[in-house]
Design a protein around this motif. Structure first.
Motif, PDB file in Angstrom:
ATOM      1  N   SER A  11      -4.417  -5.928   8.630  1.00 47.71           N
ATOM      2  CA  SER A  11      -5.799  -5.459   8.541  1.00 47.71           C
ATOM      3  C   SER A  11      -6.167  -4.505   9.672  1.00 47.71           C
ATOM      4  O   SER A  11      -7.233  -3.903   9.650  1.00 47.71           O
ATOM      5  CB  SER A  11      -6.764  -6.651   8.530  1.00 47.71           C
ATOM      6  OG  SER A  11      -6.731  -7.310   9.776  1.00 47.71           O
ATOM      7  N   ASN A  12      -5.291  -4.373  10.661  1.00 44.90           N
ATOM      8  CA  ASN A  12      -5.551  -3.371  11.688  1.00 44.90           C
ATOM      9  C   ASN A  12      -5.096  -1.994  11.234  1.00 44.90           C
ATOM     10  O   ASN A  12      -5.676  -0.978  11.593  1.00 44.90           O
ATOM     11  CB  ASN A  12      -4.840  -3.745  12.988  1.00 44.90           C
ATOM     12  CG  ASN A  12      -5.540  -4.906  13.661  1.00 44.90           C
ATOM     13  OD1 ASN A  12      -6.765  -4.913  13.780  1.00 44.90           O
ATOM     14  ND2 ASN A  12      -4.767  -5.895  14.065  1.00 44.90           N
ATOM     15  N   LYS A  13      -4.047  -2.002  10.422  1.00 41.26           N
ATOM     16  CA  LYS A  13      -3.493  -0.734   9.980  1.00 41.26           C
ATOM     17  C   LYS A  13      -4.190  -0.237   8.712  1.00 41.26           C
ATOM     18  O   LYS A  13      -4.502   0.951   8.579  1.00 41.26           O
ATOM     19  CB  LYS A  13      -1.998  -0.928   9.698  1.00 41.26           C
ATOM     20  CG  LYS A  13      -1.253   0.341   9.373  1.00 41.26           C
ATOM     21  CD  LYS A  13       0.260   0.079   9.304  1.00 41.26           C
ATOM     22  CE  LYS A  13       0.988   1.318   8.855  1.00 41.26           C
ATOM     23  NZ  LYS A  13       2.389   1.026   8.523  1.00 41.26           N
ATOM     24  N   TYR A  14      -4.422  -1.163   7.807  1.00 39.44           N
ATOM     25  CA  TYR A  14      -4.936  -0.759   6.498  1.00 39.44           C
ATOM     26  C   TYR A  14      -6.411  -1.145   6.314  1.00 39.44           C
ATOM     27  O   TYR A  14      -6.856  -2.176   6.795  1.00 39.44           O
ATOM     28  CB  TYR A  14      -4.124  -1.412   5.380  1.00 39.44           C
ATOM     29  CG  TYR A  14      -2.710  -0.926   5.315  1.00 39.44           C
ATOM     30  CD1 TYR A  14      -2.410   0.315   4.758  1.00 39.44           C
ATOM     31  CD2 TYR A  14      -1.670  -1.700   5.823  1.00 39.44           C
ATOM     32  CE1 TYR A  14      -1.107   0.775   4.708  1.00 39.44           C
ATOM     33  CE2 TYR A  14      -0.355  -1.251   5.775  1.00 39.44           C
ATOM     34  CZ  TYR A  14      -0.081  -0.004   5.219  1.00 39.44           C
ATOM     35  OH  TYR A  14       1.191   0.452   5.166  1.00 39.44           O
ATOM     36  N   THR A  15      -7.112  -0.301   5.601  1.00 38.74           N
ATOM     37  CA  THR A  15      -8.439  -0.674   5.118  1.00 38.74           C
ATOM     38  C   THR A  15      -8.422  -0.478   3.610  1.00 38.74           C
ATOM     39  O   THR A  15      -7.476   0.091   3.058  1.00 38.74           O
ATOM     40  CB  THR A  15      -9.544   0.209   5.733  1.00 38.74           C
ATOM     41  OG1 THR A  15      -9.148   1.571   5.631  1.00 38.74           O
ATOM     42  CG2 THR A  15      -9.798  -0.161   7.175  1.00 38.74           C
ATOM     43  N   PRO A  18       0.841  -1.201   0.000  1.00 41.74           N
ATOM     44  CA  PRO A  18       0.000   0.000   0.000  1.00 41.74           C
ATOM     45  C   PRO A  18       0.883   1.261   0.000  1.00 41.74           C
ATOM     46  O   PRO A  18       1.995   1.174   0.512  1.00 41.74           O
ATOM     47  CB  PRO A  18      -0.778  -0.113   1.312  1.00 41.74           C
ATOM     48  CG  PRO A  18      -0.642  -1.528   1.750  1.00 41.74           C
ATOM     49  CD  PRO A  18       0.628  -2.030   1.186  1.00 41.74           C
ATOM     50  N   PRO A  19       0.436   2.376  -0.489  1.00 46.42           N
ATOM     51  CA  PRO A  19      -0.916   2.591  -1.039  1.00 46.42           C
ATOM     52  C   PRO A  19      -1.084   1.959  -2.416  1.00 46.42           C
ATOM     53  O   PRO A  19      -0.188   2.029  -3.232  1.00 46.42           O
ATOM     54  CB  PRO A  19      -1.009   4.111  -1.119  1.00 46.42           C
ATOM     55  CG  PRO A  19       0.397   4.591  -1.258  1.00 46.42           C
ATOM     56  CD  PRO A  19       1.241   3.620  -0.509  1.00 46.42           C
ATOM     57  N   GLU A  48      -5.368 -10.027   5.074  1.00 52.04           N
ATOM     58  CA  GLU A  48      -4.423 -10.857   5.832  1.00 52.04           C
ATOM     59  C   GLU A  48      -3.823 -11.939   4.950  1.00 52.04           C
ATOM     60  O   GLU A  48      -2.630 -12.234   5.021  1.00 52.04           O
ATOM     61  CB  GLU A  48      -5.137 -11.491   7.037  1.00 52.04           C
ATOM     62  CG  GLU A  48      -5.460 -10.461   8.125  1.00 52.04           C
ATOM     63  CD  GLU A  48      -6.662 -10.857   8.981  1.00 52.04           C
ATOM     64  OE1 GLU A  48      -7.044 -12.041   8.950  1.00 52.04           O
ATOM     65  OE2 GLU A  48      -7.218  -9.963   9.654  1.00 52.04           O
ATOM     66  N   HIS A  65     -12.530  -7.340   2.740  1.00 54.73           N
ATOM     67  CA  HIS A  65     -12.657  -8.173   3.930  1.00 54.73           C
ATOM     68  C   HIS A  65     -11.282  -8.356   4.569  1.00 54.73           C
ATOM     69  O   HIS A  65     -10.302  -8.622   3.868  1.00 54.73           O
ATOM     70  CB  HIS A  65     -13.244  -9.530   3.537  1.00 54.73           C
ATOM     71  CG  HIS A  65     -13.812 -10.283   4.693  1.00 54.73           C
ATOM     72  ND1 HIS A  65     -13.020 -10.830   5.666  1.00 54.73           N
ATOM     73  CD2 HIS A  65     -15.096 -10.561   5.038  1.00 54.73           C
ATOM     74  CE1 HIS A  65     -13.796 -11.431   6.569  1.00 54.73           C
ATOM     75  NE2 HIS A  65     -15.065 -11.270   6.212  1.00 54.73           N
ATOM     76  N   PRO A  66     -11.180  -8.220   5.894  1.00 59.05           N
ATOM     77  CA  PRO A  66      -9.872  -8.358   6.533  1.00 59.05           C
ATOM     78  C   PRO A  66      -9.217  -9.713   6.240  1.00 59.05           C
ATOM     79  O   PRO A  66      -7.993  -9.795   6.151  1.00 59.05           O
ATOM     80  CB  PRO A  66     -10.177  -8.206   8.026  1.00 59.05           C
ATOM     81  CG  PRO A  66     -11.660  -8.230   8.162  1.00 59.05           C
ATOM     82  CD  PRO A  66     -12.233  -7.840   6.841  1.00 59.05           C
ATOM     83  N   ASP A 119      -5.224   1.611   1.626  1.00 57.20           N
ATOM     84  CA  ASP A 119      -4.378   2.611   2.288  1.00 57.20           C
ATOM     85  C   ASP A 119      -4.825   2.709   3.744  1.00 57.20           C
ATOM     86  O   ASP A 119      -5.810   2.093   4.134  1.00 57.20           O
ATOM     87  CB  ASP A 119      -4.528   3.976   1.586  1.00 57.20           C
ATOM     88  CG  ASP A 119      -3.334   4.879   1.868  1.00 57.20           C
ATOM     89  OD1 ASP A 119      -2.469   4.514   2.691  1.00 57.20           O
ATOM     90  OD2 ASP A 119      -3.275   5.959   1.262  1.00 57.20           O
ATOM     91  N   GLU A 120      -4.089   3.496   4.498  1.00 56.80           N
ATOM     92  CA  GLU A 120      -4.574   3.803   5.843  1.00 56.80           C
ATOM     93  C   GLU A 120      -5.717   4.818   5.688  1.00 56.80           C
ATOM     94  O   GLU A 120      -5.782   5.537   4.701  1.00 56.80           O
ATOM     95  CB  GLU A 120      -3.442   4.431   6.665  1.00 56.80           C
ATOM     96  CG  GLU A 120      -2.285   3.465   6.914  1.00 56.80           C
ATOM     97  CD  GLU A 120      -1.110   4.156   7.594  1.00 56.80           C
ATOM     98  OE1 GLU A 120      -1.313   4.705   8.678  1.00 56.80           O
ATOM     99  OE2 GLU A 120      -0.020   4.152   7.017  1.00 56.80           O
ATOM    100  N   ASN A 121      -6.598   4.853   6.648  1.00 54.00           N
ATOM    101  CA  ASN A 121      -7.643   5.885   6.704  1.00 54.00           C
ATOM    102  C   ASN A 121      -8.660   5.852   5.570  1.00 54.00           C
ATOM    103  O   ASN A 121      -9.259   6.864   5.245  1.00 54.00           O
ATOM    104  CB  ASN A 121      -7.031   7.296   6.727  1.00 54.00           C
ATOM    105  CG  ASN A 121      -5.961   7.416   7.778  1.00 54.00           C
ATOM    106  OD1 ASN A 121      -6.121   6.891   8.882  1.00 54.00           O
ATOM    107  ND2 ASN A 121      -4.856   8.049   7.437  1.00 54.00           N
ATOM    108  N   LEU A 122      -8.808   4.727   4.924  1.00 54.87           N
ATOM    109  CA  LEU A 122      -9.827   4.645   3.870  1.00 54.87           C
ATOM    110  C   LEU A 122     -11.155   4.218   4.486  1.00 54.87           C
ATOM    111  O   LEU A 122     -11.204   3.305   5.301  1.00 54.87           O
ATOM    112  CB  LEU A 122      -9.441   3.569   2.866  1.00 54.87           C
ATOM    113  CG  LEU A 122      -8.731   3.992   1.605  1.00 54.87           C
ATOM    114  CD1 LEU A 122      -8.432   2.764   0.781  1.00 54.87           C
ATOM    115  CD2 LEU A 122      -9.568   4.959   0.810  1.00 54.87           C
ATOM    116  N   THR A 123     -12.240   4.836   4.070  1.00 54.56           N
ATOM    117  CA  THR A 123     -13.547   4.492   4.642  1.00 54.56           C
ATOM    118  C   THR A 123     -14.591   4.264   3.551  1.00 54.56           C
ATOM    119  O   THR A 123     -14.344   4.534   2.368  1.00 54.56           O
ATOM    120  CB  THR A 123     -14.066   5.618   5.546  1.00 54.56           C
ATOM    121  OG1 THR A 123     -14.431   6.721   4.707  1.00 54.56           O
ATOM    122  CG2 THR A 123     -13.032   6.063   6.567  1.00 54.56           C
TER     123      THR A 123
END
Lengths: 795, 340
Positions: free
Chosen positions: B299-303, B184-185, B293, B288-289, B216-220
């Motif tokens: 999966s805790n850091k990235y979405t 990522p990203p 994984e 899906h985490p 990436d991090e912080n993706l929603t």
């Protein structure tokens, strides 16, 4: 699954929500509603009437004239049915009424006597015994005496009801039943869902173990097995309320015991089996894999030979049922059945799927097991069935239940609720989180920042925080999501890959040359590919074959684009579309080793074809200029290609590498495809083109000195390739900048088997050339042409 | 002498007036002003004149020469113009005759739509990466959280080649391939052919999808909506709205079906949107985490979010095509319509 609104209302108070409003709410919560069915569709102005008197028709022996009270008025109706009598309560189709069988009834005269409607039989109303007892009688349907005169028949028949046909996503097998859907709808509406009535009294004190012994040998395929026994059963017709519900979801009433298992199947989603206890040899039920060579005849009256991986329910001597799929023909409930054993078990979905597929036998039961069922509900189902036995007064429940296997309890999932905003991007208020989850039967509490969730056993799909977050947003509403554009993300450059860019360039060049792009299937059949060979005998042993194609004609992965191209040309010509210039850029699938052990080569190919005038030169030259635009100085040589004309065909080369071939389609091959005109087709290997292409542009200074042009008329053998002459000219005329053929002539003046080729040569040097500068090289060149190619200057 | 000059001028003028072509005018010029012309002859005869007459006659001759030369030039210009006019008048074409019909090539509508979609995403930083059409069961199913015996395998009737090699049923395997190959990203777009055993007016066994993946991090989920809305506006119209409906895909959680406000009726309800005002265009969701994984991504850091878009469906919506089979029939009269 089909959900009758009346059944839903038994468990959930939906207030005055209309079916359409309910559907909208379901869609917003993830349940697609395929159809809203009104059960009384097609029936209107049919009411309950009482026959006041009957007289003979003056002019017809078989007709009767009835006077009928329909509440607000008395109607005269002529009928031909003999089973009417004074005082009978009957369905009356009044003037301008519609029947579900499609009839439109209007006022009229029958043999001169006024008739203001029609008396109806069960068949005309499309009702069976399941809807109204007596419906199958030949003649007029005689209604119960206590029906209200003037009442709408739709109501009398219990058809004033809607059924929603809801499609359930694969992760929610728990919603594949009426009660499961009721639970869900209660959660969606924020209402309570009534508990199932699972109560019953034990009226036979003898323990179940004295009746039956169950052994599960293959616990991998049968994780849970529960059984109850009902003694002293009375087999009879089920009450109307039950058969009407079955009918609403498309099932027929059979007898009370079988109907109970079907009812439970629909209400709870758990397939059950009712064994006639008398048929179980030695009082023992064994759940095991079938033995090799074992056979069974199922309820569909067909005999099946079983494989060793198939799970059967057996007694000590033989299989009595195919686990989870269908019971054996002998073990079913009969009119004289005295004792019944109810089975409610969980069978492995993969095993059910494979057995059902291998034997090609499917049932409502197997479909449900394949989706996955939960053991918790399997126990509810057993109790529910016993409750119904008691309610229907059709037997006595024996003490005790057999339960084999581990039964799932409650599970806990806890996580920091900050994950909700991290995933969704919006805050959901705590009170909404708790309300939503509780509504779905998930006991949720929030302690500081931790969300604790107790998951009910029927929700196997909820295993991780993201599953619960989805539940929250699904009910909270996706309309709360507000668009943002990657605000907190890092920058990426992105862009098309160079391959993608080049492919677009190639397509663009062909489009500007007037070609239409086509797209055809990646697979075809033997017939299509065989036609590419002159004797229709192409070797297709290297084509990758699908195990389960839609048909033979879609079974082989293609190794060439040419066959499909020719089919498209033939197809267009059959529709009188002439002047075709087409191309396709797609993959072919190549391997040397079959069956496949690893992924094959997927090679990009370009196929170009044209039926235009002078097609060979047009296509070849278009391709050469396309290759030139890719920085490839391609040459042509003769080629051997079975589907092309032996002489009017060529290989396109980049140095020693073959890039592809181009040529007129062999007339026999064209004939095979039913192509009516000359067509030139080319197929090029795009991956090779992309690997040898050179699109670097390096500037060279524009020539400052003037050129000298000379035209030569040369006489050569009729078969001479002008390319060879040009090659020699370029080789021996050191100052030559270009050479091109501008005319070719055959005829008497040049003699038999000869042709005259006119070539224009441009000379240029590092200074102003004079004639004397090039005389020497021209002379040398002409003598080499003569020596090597037997080419002479025309005089 | 003067009379002789005047006479010559008059004769010359007379001849100029009768000239009807440049050729005769040239002859006239030679006759009077040429080396052996009449005026030149007078000049040559000047040597016999008295010294007093010489300048007078000389000036007369020169004047006559200038005047005549000028008149000849004017006459020549006007004759040339007349000749050109006459030539242009005789050069005519039938401007309404269309001689070269049917010459325009076309891209296939599926290519056009695919390009439109790719060109909408690329400026947002998406890169185009392709994957194999013949896939392993692992990439097509297992790595995407669809293990053997998972009911979701029923959703996609798969063409098999061997036990574990198949024709990909979606472009989603390329999510896994991309995440295995890149860190990522990630912003990936994967167009390509996909296959399912389904054949009717709205299903083709061969069809095209475009997969999108962003990690990436912080993706929603809000970013998914924003990205799709942005692209939908480019593809349809500037006021297109996007709506999510809950759905289920094993490899995304939450999963959504994405509807856009109907581009034909603007959301009022018409035949294209079947009266609902909305048209379903694709399925999407937050990765899906399990999938993350599986590809070695924390999966805790990235979405991340992913979407899969049906190219045929988009083309049918955009061009109002009602039968998917038309795309593969390749009737020239169909193809020719996409030449703009």
């Amino acid at each position: 699954m089909k959900l009758p609104i009346s059944w839903l209302k038994e468990y959930v108070d939906i207030g005055d929500i209309t079916p359409i409003e309910l559907c909208e709410k379901l869609v917003n919560a993830g349940f697609e509603v395929e159809e809203i069915i009104y059960r009384g569709e097609g029936m209107s102005n049919v009411v309950v009437g009482r026959i006041l008197d009957i007289s003979k028709h003056p002019d017809a022996d078989k007709l009767l004239v009835c006077r009928i009270d329909i509440g607000k008025e008395v109607l005269q109706i002529v009928t031909g049915a003999p089973n009417v009598f004074i005082g009978a309560v009957v369905p009356v189709a009044t003037h301008n009424s519609y029947l579900p069988c499609g009839k439109h009834i209007t006022r009229g005269r029958l043999r001169g006597v006024e008739s203001n409607g029609m008396l109806c039989g069960g068949e005309e109303l499309c009702v069976t015994e399941d809807i109204y007892h007596g419906a199958s009688v030949d003649g007029i349907l005689i209604l119960n005496d206590n029906e209200i005169i003037g009442e709408d028949m739709v109501k009398v028949l219990g058809l004033d009801d809607y059924v929603l046909d809801i499609s359930i996503t694969a992760n929610r097998p728990d919603c594949g039943s009426v009660y499961g859907m009721c639970r869900e709808i209660a959660g969606i509406l924020g209402n309570q869902c009534k508990e199932l009535d699972l109560t019953y009294n034990i009226t036979v004190d003898k323990d179940i173990k004295q009746y039956v012994n169950v052994k599960v040998y293959d616990v991998d395929l049968c994780t849970n097995y529960a059984m109850s026994v009902v003694d002293n059963v009375t087999i009879a017709q089920s009450p109307l309320w039950l058969t009407r519900r079955l009918s609403a979801v498309g099932l027929r009433g059979i007898n009370n015991l079988v109907d109970i298992t079907n009812y439970v199947l629909i209400e709870l989603g758990q397939p059950m089996h009712a064994f006639d206890y008398a048929d179980i040899t030695d009082k023992t039920i064994i759940v095991r894999r079938a033995n090799k060579g074992e056979n069974i005849t199922l309820l569909d009256d067909k005999e099946y030979s079983l494989g060793e991986q198939m799970l059967v329910i057996a007694d000590k001597t033989k299989p009595v049922g195919l686990a989870g799929i269908m019971g054996g023909v002998k073990s079913g409930i009969k009119q004289d059945t005295k004792t019944v054993a109810f089975e409610s078990a969980i069978f492995a979905k993969g095993s059910i799927r494979h057995t059902s597929k291998d034997l090609n036998v499917r049932s409502d039961s197997s479909a449900r097991f394949e989706r996955g069922l939960d053991d918790y509900t399997s126990l509810l189902a057993l109790d529910r069935a016993l409750h119904l036995v008691q309610q229907l007064k059709c037997g006595q429940v024996v003490k005790g239940q057999i339960k084999i296997g581990e039964y799932t309890g409650l599970r806990e999932i806890k996580f920091d609720k900050s994950r909700i905003v991290k995933l969704l991007g919006i805050e959901v208020p705590d009170k909404d989180i708790v309300r939503i989850l509780n509504g779905l039967g998930i006991l949720a509490t929030i302690e500081k920042t931790t969300l604790n969730c107790i998951i009910p056993p029927y929700r196997a799909d909820l295993t991780r925080p993201c599953d619960l977050i989805e539940e929250i947003i699904r009910i909270y509403g996706y309309s709360h999501i507000t668009p943002t554009l990657l605000e907190d993300c890092r920058i990426t450059i992105g862009g098309r890959s160079s391959v993608d860019t080049d492919i677009n360039k190639i397509k663009g060049l062909l489009v500007s040359c007037g070609y239409n792009e086509i797209v055809t299937y990646s697979f075809g059949g033997r017939l299509t590919y065989e036609k590419l060979s002159v004797d229709k005998n192409a070797d297709l042993s290297n084509n990758i074959k699908l195990l389960n194609p839609l048909g033979e004609e879609f079974s082989l992965m293609r190794r060439t684009l040419v066959a499909d191209m020719l089919e498209v040309i033939a197809g267009n010509q059959s529709r009188h579309n002439e002047q075709l210039s087409l191309f396709e850029l797609a993959k072919v699938y190549l391997t040397d080793k079959l069956p496949l052990e690893s992924l094959p080569i997927e090679q990009r190919r370009l196929c170009v074809a044209s039926t235009c005038q002078d097609a060979f030169y047009t296509v070849k030259d278009d391709l050469l200029s396309l290759l030139a635009r890719m920085g490839i100085d391609a040459s042509v040589t003769s080629c051997q290609c079975e589907y092309l004309h032996p002489n009017i065909s060529a290989s396109l080369m980049c140095g020693d590498r073959v890039i592809g071939s181009v040529g007129l389609v062999h007339p026999t091959v064209a004939d095979n495809y039913n192509i009516k005109s000359a067509v030139c087709v080319a197929e090029l290997d795009v991956d090779t083109i992309l690997s040898v292409k050179d699109d670097n542009i390096k500037y060279k200074s524009v020539p400052r000195f003037p050129a000298i042009e000379r035209d030569f008329a040369l006489v050569a053998d009729i078969d001479m390739q002008s390319g060879k002459i040009i090659e020699l000219i370029r080789k021996y005329c050191k100052h030559s900048e270009s050479a091109r053929v501008f005319d070719v002539y055959c005829g008497d003046q040049v003699g038999n088997n000869k042709k005259s080729i006119a070539i224009n040569v441009v000379f240029r040097g590092e200074g102003t050339l004079t004639d004397s500068d090039i005389e020497g090289e021209i002379k040398k060149c002409l003598s080499e042409l003569n020596r090597q190619l037997n080419v002479v200057l025309r005089v | 002498m003067k009379d002789r000059i005047d006479g010559l001028i008059a004769r010359c003028r007379g001849e100029i007036a009768t000239c009807t072509c440049v050729q005769s005018l040239t002859e006239c010029k030679v006759k009077f002003l040429g080396k052996n012309g009449e005026l030149t002859a007078i000049l040559r005869g000047m040597k016999d004149l008295s010294p007093e007459d010489k300048p007078i006659i000389g000036s007369l001759v020169n004047k006559a020469r200038d005047e005549l030369a000028n008149e000849l030039t004017i006459a020549e210009q006007s004759l040339k113009q007349a000749e050109l006019n006459s030539k242009l008048n005789n050069e005519k074409v039938d401007i309404t005759w269309v001689k070269n019909t049917d010459k325009s090539g076309t891209l296939h509508p599926l290519t056009k739509i695919q390009n439109l979609i790719i060109d909408s995403f690329v400026p947002m930083g998406f890169e185009v990466l392709e994957g194999p059409e013949i896939e392993t069961e692992y990439y097509n199913f297992e790595a995407l959280n669809v293990p053997a015996d998972h009911p979701a395998r029923d959703m996609q009737d798969t063409f098999y080649i061997t036990q574990n090699i198949l024709l990909r049923t979606h472009t989603s395997p390329n999510q896994v391939r991309t995440m295995e190959a890149k860190k990522p990203p990630i912003k990936m777009l994967c167009p390509g052919r996909t296959y399912r055993a389904d054949y009717d007016a709205s299903h083709s066994p061969v069809f095209h999808q475009i997969e999108g993946l962003v990690i990436d991090e912080n993706l929603t989920l809000c970013d998914l909506m924003g990205t799709l809305e942005c692209v939908a506006r480019k593809l349809f119209s500037a006021d297109t709205k996007v709506r999510f409906r809950p759905s289920y895909f094993p490899f995304t959680e939450p999963s959504v079906e994405v509807d856009v406000s109907c581009c034909k009726c603007g959301g009022v309800g018409c035949s294209v949107c079947k009266g609902t005002g909305w048209v379903e265009i694709l399925g999407a969701g937050m990765v899906h985490p399990y999938v993350l994984e599986n590809c070695g991504i924390d999966s805790n850091k990235y979405t991340g979010f992913a979407f899969g878009l049906g190219v045929e469906r988009m083309a049918m919506i955009k061009y109002g095509i009602t039968d998917i089979r038309l795309f593969f029939e390749n009737d020239k009269r169909f193809l020719k319509q996409f030449n703009k």
